[in-house]
Design a protein around this motif. Structure first.
Motif, mmCIF file in Angstrom:
data_model
loop_
_atom_site.group_PDB
_atom_site.id
_atom_site.type_symbol
_atom_site.label_atom_id
_atom_site.label_comp_id
_atom_site.label_asym_id
_atom_site.label_seq_id
_atom_site.Cartn_x
_atom_site.Cartn_y
_atom_site.Cartn_z
ATOM 1 N N LEU A 304 -12.499 -48.853 -49.964
ATOM 2 C CA LEU A 304 -12.179 -49.387 -51.288
ATOM 3 C C LEU A 304 -12.183 -48.229 -52.283
ATOM 4 N N GLY A 305 -11.124 -48.118 -53.056
ATOM 5 C CA GLY A 305 -11.022 -47.027 -54.029
ATOM 6 C C GLY A 305 -9.968 -47.330 -55.070
ATOM 7 N N ARG A 306 -9.610 -46.325 -55.821
ATOM 8 C CA ARG A 306 -8.550 -46.480 -56.816
ATOM 9 C C ARG A 306 -7.844 -45.147 -57.007
ATOM 10 N N MET A 307 -6.632 -45.219 -57.562
ATOM 11 C CA MET A 307 -5.815 -44.039 -57.799
ATOM 12 C C MET A 307 -4.964 -44.291 -59.035
ATOM 13 N N LYS A 308 -4.439 -43.230 -59.605
ATOM 14 C CA LYS A 308 -3.599 -43.341 -60.797
ATOM 15 C C LYS A 308 -2.184 -43.784 -60.406
ATOM 16 N N GLY A 309 -1.639 -44.755 -61.161
ATOM 17 C CA GLY A 309 -0.269 -45.185 -60.945
ATOM 18 C C GLY A 309 0.700 -44.346 -61.755
ATOM 19 N N ASP A 310 1.985 -44.610 -61.595
ATOM 20 C CA ASP A 310 3.016 -43.855 -62.316
ATOM 21 C C ASP A 310 2.876 -44.005 -63.824
ATOM 22 N N ASP A 311 2.345 -45.146 -64.281
ATOM 23 C CA ASP A 311 2.189 -45.382 -65.718
ATOM 24 C C ASP A 311 0.858 -44.859 -66.256
ATOM 25 N N GLY A 312 0.080 -44.189 -65.396
ATOM 26 C CA GLY A 312 -1.208 -43.659 -65.832
ATOM 27 C C GLY A 312 -2.359 -44.623 -65.685
ATOM 28 N N GLY A 313 -2.075 -45.894 -65.326
ATOM 29 C CA GLY A 313 -3.142 -46.869 -65.154
ATOM 30 C C GLY A 313 -3.733 -46.805 -63.756
ATOM 31 N N TRP A 314 -4.873 -47.465 -63.583
ATOM 32 C CA TRP A 314 -5.556 -47.457 -62.292
ATOM 33 C C TRP A 314 -4.968 -48.498 -61.353
ATOM 34 N N ILE A 315 -4.809 -48.106 -60.106
ATOM 35 C CA ILE A 315 -4.439 -49.022 -59.027
ATOM 36 C C ILE A 315 -5.612 -49.058 -58.046
ATOM 37 N N TYR A 316 -6.221 -50.224 -57.889
ATOM 38 C CA TYR A 316 -7.334 -50.391 -56.962
ATOM 39 C C TYR A 316 -6.785 -50.803 -55.596
ATOM 40 N N PHE A 317 -7.491 -50.440 -54.529
ATOM 41 C CA PHE A 317 -7.019 -50.799 -53.194
ATOM 42 C C PHE A 317 -8.194 -51.111 -52.272
ATOM 43 N N VAL A 318 -7.938 -52.019 -51.327
ATOM 44 C CA VAL A 318 -8.855 -52.338 -50.233
ATOM 45 C C VAL A 318 -8.054 -52.205 -48.952
ATOM 46 N N SER A 319 -8.447 -51.293 -48.080
ATOM 47 C CA SER A 319 -7.711 -51.071 -46.838
ATOM 48 C C SER A 319 -8.627 -51.262 -45.637
ATOM 49 N N ASP A 320 -8.011 -51.599 -44.505
ATOM 50 C CA ASP A 320 -8.766 -51.758 -43.256
ATOM 51 C C ASP A 320 -7.890 -51.332 -42.086
ATOM 52 N N ASN A 321 -8.506 -51.188 -40.933
ATOM 53 C CA ASN A 321 -7.774 -50.841 -39.712
ATOM 54 C C ASN A 321 -7.791 -52.010 -38.735
ATOM 55 N N GLY A 322 -7.608 -53.201 -39.288
ATOM 56 C CA GLY A 322 -7.634 -54.423 -38.483
ATOM 57 C C GLY A 322 -6.296 -54.770 -37.881
ATOM 58 N N VAL A 323 -6.055 -56.069 -37.714
ATOM 59 C CA VAL A 323 -4.856 -56.529 -37.000
ATOM 60 C C VAL A 323 -3.587 -56.388 -37.830
ATOM 61 N N GLY A 324 -3.709 -56.267 -39.165
ATOM 62 C CA GLY A 324 -2.532 -56.127 -40.006
ATOM 63 C C GLY A 324 -1.654 -57.365 -39.957
ATOM 64 N N PHE A 325 -0.399 -57.210 -40.382
ATOM 65 C CA PHE A 325 0.562 -58.312 -40.327
ATOM 66 C C PHE A 325 1.960 -57.748 -40.488
ATOM 67 N N ASP A 326 2.942 -58.569 -40.211
ATOM 68 C CA ASP A 326 4.345 -58.180 -40.324
ATOM 69 C C ASP A 326 4.783 -58.357 -41.779
ATOM 70 N N MET A 327 5.299 -57.289 -42.386
ATOM 71 C CA MET A 327 5.703 -57.355 -43.790
ATOM 72 C C MET A 327 6.856 -58.325 -44.024
ATOM 73 N N ALA A 328 7.520 -58.743 -42.982
ATOM 74 C CA ALA A 328 8.592 -59.734 -43.138
ATOM 75 C C ALA A 328 8.044 -61.049 -43.679
ATOM 76 N N TYR A 329 6.743 -61.269 -43.503
ATOM 77 C CA TYR A 329 6.116 -62.510 -43.973
ATOM 78 C C TYR A 329 5.250 -62.274 -45.205
ATOM 79 N N ALA A 330 5.390 -61.114 -45.830
ATOM 80 C CA ALA A 330 4.543 -60.783 -46.980
ATOM 81 C C ALA A 330 4.727 -61.760 -48.131
ATOM 82 N N GLY A 331 5.902 -62.370 -48.240
ATOM 83 C CA GLY A 331 6.149 -63.312 -49.326
ATOM 84 C C GLY A 331 5.265 -64.548 -49.273
#
Length: 388
Positions: A304-331
């Motif tokens: 869990l962390g954060r990084m600067k976006g293109d607009d200068g604001g913070w983007i927070y993220f939570v990442s894992d190395n689990g089963v993931g998913f197919d982005m075709a169903y991201a909607g």
């Protein structure tokens, strides 16, 4: 082109070229000499300003030309046909420093762009361009944009109203279902107690199926009530430490499953302003999913962390190395009761991400995800500065 009394060049060929050039352009042009009087003009200036040739051939000074037009009503009462920045200049008869550029309307409805260029000799060149079509096009664009903004505001108001009605409907349905579900659960519990001695019988099996269905339905109604509550709750913004909040959530998860050894990386110093209770729920849902979907990885990792976006604001993220998913169903990710994995593989109702999405929206931010099957997932979110 006309150049009365004062030729600009003694070379006839150059004069002929100058006359041809100026008379071929669409702009009206006249030149004032160092003595303050008219030196030359082209035919287009006569057409655009409707000035009599007799006046021009008399070599008037600039004030006389302005006063002639003013007296004829070319500028309108109090020069209202002239752009604001140039009205004082016009009403004083062209005295003082002229604006470098201004617009003026004509009595027949045209719009002229007037530009003045001062010459090193002390004179000046003034051009007049008919920009009526351009100005009308800009006005039409502004009108259409205003209409579009009005329609967007109207549709937004209608959509907000529909969402409020939907939330109220969901709340009403979920609330009204609680009492009959409670009755079913109570009577099925009593029935199970009566059948305790009949373990393994079909009747006992059916009762357990009823109770399992009641528990699932109760969880679904609780999810609907949570979503409706999020739309109604007033946000109380305060300073929060996302990292500290995440550490508490992960400690709770580890306490429930002490046999699991999960590697965790939390970036320090992630301070923000948010609704503390609701943000805790976002972190619980995102980290809970990461914890759940890494169960099959022998070396699970959650970051869990954060990084600067293109607009200068913070983007927070939570990442894992689990089963993931197919982005075709991201909607489908943030839809209510939407699941990308079979309930036989992973438990859950498909309400957690919908709740996280609603909370982030209430904070004026957005949430999205990137993933690949069997390669983990990363969820990103931003936070606004005020309630939306």
């Amino acid at each position: 082109m006309s150049t009365p009394q004062l030729p600009l060049s003694d070379d006839p060929e150059k004069m002929a070229l100058l006359e041809t050039t100026l008379d071929s352009i669409s702009q009206g042009v006249f030149m004032i000499g160092a003595d303050g009087r008219l030196v030359m003009w082209n035919h287009r200036i006569e057409e655009l300003l409707n000035l009599p040739r007799e006046l021009l051939e008399s070599r008037p000074n600039l004030q006389e030309m302005v006063n002639f037009q003013f007296g004829r009503g070319d500028f309108g009462t109090d020069a209202y046909l002239v752009e604001q920045d140039a009205r004082d200049y016009v009403t004083t008869g062209g005295k003082g420093t002229p604006p470098g550029r201004y617009l003026r309307n004509t009595a027949d409805g045209r719009v002229l762009e007037v530009q003045t260029q001062t010459l090193a000799s002390g004179g000046m060149v003034r051009t007049f361009a008919d920009v009526t079509d351009y100005v009308r096009a800009q006005e039409e664009i502004r009108r259409l944009n205003n209409q579009l903004e009005d329609r967007v505001r109207q549709r937004t108001t209608e959509l907000e109203g529909a969402n409020r009605e939907l939330d109220a409907f969901s709340y009403s349905i979920a609330h009204d279902l609680r009492q009959p579900l409670s009755s079913i659960d109570g009577f099925s519990t009593m029935l199970a107690a009566l059948l305790r001695a009949d373990e393994g019988t079909p009747a006992r099996h059916y009762v357990e199926r009823i109770r399992a269905g009641v528990r699932q339905m109760s969880a679904l109604t609780d999810g609907l009530l949570s979503l409706a509550y999020l739309s109604r709750k007033t946000l109380h913004w305060q300073a929060c430490d996302i990292g500290e909040m995440a550490s508490q959530v992960l400690a709770d998860l580890a306490a429930k499953q002490p046999e699991r050894k999960v590697n965790v990386e939390i970036q320090p110093g992630m301070h923000c302003t948010c609704e503390r209770m609701l943000m805790r729920q976002v972190i619980e849902n995102l980290l809970g999913n990461a914890w759940k979907f890494t169960v099959r990885n022998p070396e699970p990792l959650i970051r869990l962390g954060r990084m600067k976006g293109d607009d200068g604001g913070w983007i927070y993220f939570v990442s894992d190395n689990g089963v993931g998913f197919d982005m075709a169903y991201a909607g489908k990710l943030f839809g209510t009761f939407q699941r990308l994995h079979s309930p036989n593989d992973f438990s859950g109702l498909g309400i957690g991400l919908a709740i996280a999405h609603r909370i982030i929206e209430r904070h004026g931010g957005r949430i999205w995800a990137k993933a690949n099957p069997n390669q983990g997932a990363t969820f990103f979110f931003t936070l606004g500065q005020e309630e939306s």
